[in-house]
Write a protein that holds these residues in place. Sequence first.
Motif, PDB file in Angstrom:
ATOM      1  N   VAL A  70      54.456  53.891  59.798  1.00 33.55           N
ATOM      2  CA  VAL A  70      55.354  53.136  58.852  1.00 33.55           C
ATOM      3  C   VAL A  70      56.439  52.486  59.801  1.00 33.55           C
ATOM      4  CG1 VAL A  70      57.035  52.983  57.073  1.00 33.55           C
ATOM      5  CG2 VAL A  70      54.709  54.150  56.786  1.00 33.55           C
ATOM      6  N   ILE A  71      56.675  51.072  59.644  1.00 28.99           N
ATOM      7  CA  ILE A  71      57.877  50.667  60.408  1.00 28.99           C
ATOM      8  C   ILE A  71      58.742  50.406  59.114  1.00 28.99           C
ATOM      9  CG2 ILE A  71      58.605  48.659  61.658  1.00 28.99           C
ATOM     10  CD1 ILE A  71      56.137  48.842  63.285  1.00 28.99           C
ATOM     11  N   LEU A  72      60.008  50.901  59.341  1.00 30.08           N
ATOM     12  CA  LEU A  72      60.860  50.693  58.186  1.00 30.08           C
ATOM     13  C   LEU A  72      62.242  50.081  58.870  1.00 30.08           C
ATOM     14  CD1 LEU A  72      62.497  50.546  55.391  1.00 30.08           C
ATOM     15  CD2 LEU A  72      62.779  53.218  55.820  1.00 30.08           C
ATOM     16  N   LEU A  78      68.764  43.985  52.767  1.00 33.00           N
ATOM     17  CA  LEU A  78      67.610  43.571  53.176  1.00 33.00           C
ATOM     18  C   LEU A  78      66.974  44.550  53.726  1.00 33.00           C
ATOM     19  CD1 LEU A  78      65.512  41.145  53.449  1.00 33.00           C
ATOM     20  CD2 LEU A  78      66.627  40.793  55.822  1.00 33.00           C
ATOM     21  N   ALA A  79      65.602  44.928  53.478  1.00 28.23           N
ATOM     22  CA  ALA A  79      64.896  45.783  54.090  1.00 28.23           C
ATOM     23  C   ALA A  79      63.429  45.432  54.151  1.00 28.23           C
ATOM     24  CB  ALA A  79      65.008  47.198  53.321  1.00 28.23           C
ATOM     25  N   GLY A  80      62.875  46.000  55.197  1.00 24.31           N
ATOM     26  CA  GLY A  80      61.084  45.643  55.196  1.00 24.31           C
ATOM     27  C   GLY A  80      60.481  46.675  55.593  1.00 24.31           C
ATOM     28  N   LEU A  81      59.264  46.653  55.224  1.00 21.79           N
ATOM     29  CA  LEU A  81      58.162  47.921  55.515  1.00 21.79           C
ATOM     30  C   LEU A  81      56.978  47.456  55.941  1.00 21.79           C
ATOM     31  CD1 LEU A  81      58.546  50.485  52.508  1.00 21.79           C
ATOM     32  CD2 LEU A  81      58.551  51.080  54.887  1.00 21.79           C
ATOM     33  N   LEU A  82      56.411  47.697  56.702  1.00 22.32           N
ATOM     34  CA  LEU A  82      55.127  47.770  57.372  1.00 22.32           C
ATOM     35  C   LEU A  82      54.422  49.048  57.323  1.00 22.32           C
ATOM     36  CD1 LEU A  82      55.392  45.374  60.280  1.00 22.32           C
ATOM     37  CD2 LEU A  82      55.258  44.734  58.041  1.00 22.32           C
ATOM     38  N   CYS A  83      52.976  48.959  56.678  1.00 20.51           N
ATOM     39  CA  CYS A  83      52.236  50.262  56.654  1.00 20.51           C
ATOM     40  C   CYS A  83      51.075  50.165  57.454  1.00 20.51           C
ATOM     41  CB  CYS A  83      52.167  50.718  55.180  1.00 20.51           C
ATOM     42  SG  CYS A  83      51.006  52.218  55.173  1.00 20.51           S
ATOM     43  N   TYR A  84      50.890  50.759  58.399  1.00 19.76           N
ATOM     44  CA  TYR A  84      49.524  50.888  59.168  1.00 19.76           C
ATOM     45  C   TYR A  84      48.675  52.045  59.121  1.00 19.76           C
ATOM     46  CZ  TYR A  84      51.584  46.776  61.566  1.00 19.76           C
ATOM     47  OH  TYR A  84      52.050  45.601  62.073  1.00 19.76           O
ATOM     48  N   ASP A  85      47.317  51.914  58.776  1.00 20.05           N
ATOM     49  CA  ASP A  85      46.476  52.671  58.638  1.00 20.05           C
ATOM     50  C   ASP A  85      45.422  52.822  59.840  1.00 20.05           C
ATOM     51  OD1 ASP A  85      43.901  54.397  58.172  1.00 20.05           O
ATOM     52  OD2 ASP A  85      43.934  53.639  56.212  1.00 20.05           O
TER      53      ASP A  85
END
Length: 237
Positions: A70-72, A78-85
């Motif tokens: 996860v990139i947080l 302001l916040a952003g999340l990316l979730c990688y499988d």
Amino acid sequence: MQHLKLENHELNPFLENIKNLNLPFEHVPQQHKVLVYTPQQEKIAVLRYSIYQELIGSDFFQSKEFFNHVILGVRAGLAGLLCYDNGALVDHKVFRAYMVRKKQGKSQINYLKTKGKSRAGSRVRLGETKIFFQEIAERLTQYNTHMRMDHVFLSCATTLIPFLFKDNTVLQQAKSRQAISKIPFHISQPTHENLLKAQHQLTFNQVLIKENQFIDSQQLKKIIAKSDGFSGLDEDW
């Protein structure tokens, strides 16, 4: 100082060249770093390898068989999340909140002990701040429930760290098992676009080398082997 990119197949030749030159090196796995020193213990190079690579012992690099992360990114309001499988982006989310005092441009949480917190506007900002961090925690919990989370890469303003980790079980557990690390370059605003750029940068193998009295140009050429020139983002040595 030279910024250079290494392809995956060049990582092991790079490591072999370091060994052949009898240069001491230190592996920092949590930061995906190999620090290279001169015999006089002066840091001469930093190899930051891709998050999809791993160094086995001090012997050789290989690609990870499976890796979820996860990139947080978090800033006030302001916040952003990316979730990688396993390398595939499976979810993303941007969080927004009214946390910044107008005119002053500073987060309300920096004024928790002032009289202003009793005013209506301050109560609204504090309320939204609480919800803001709760929503981040809830999203991370969803990820952790449905998939294995191997690592969290974090970019967060220092003043927000205590609020981000409070009641955030996923981040607390990641910290306890050393599965969380700081993104090694500055992200001004954690928008979806900027976090995608961060993900792209984290997948590079890049080396920063500086020439000094102990390492001459011929040795540098041996160290970098057949590397292509690469101008990376600013990062911490």
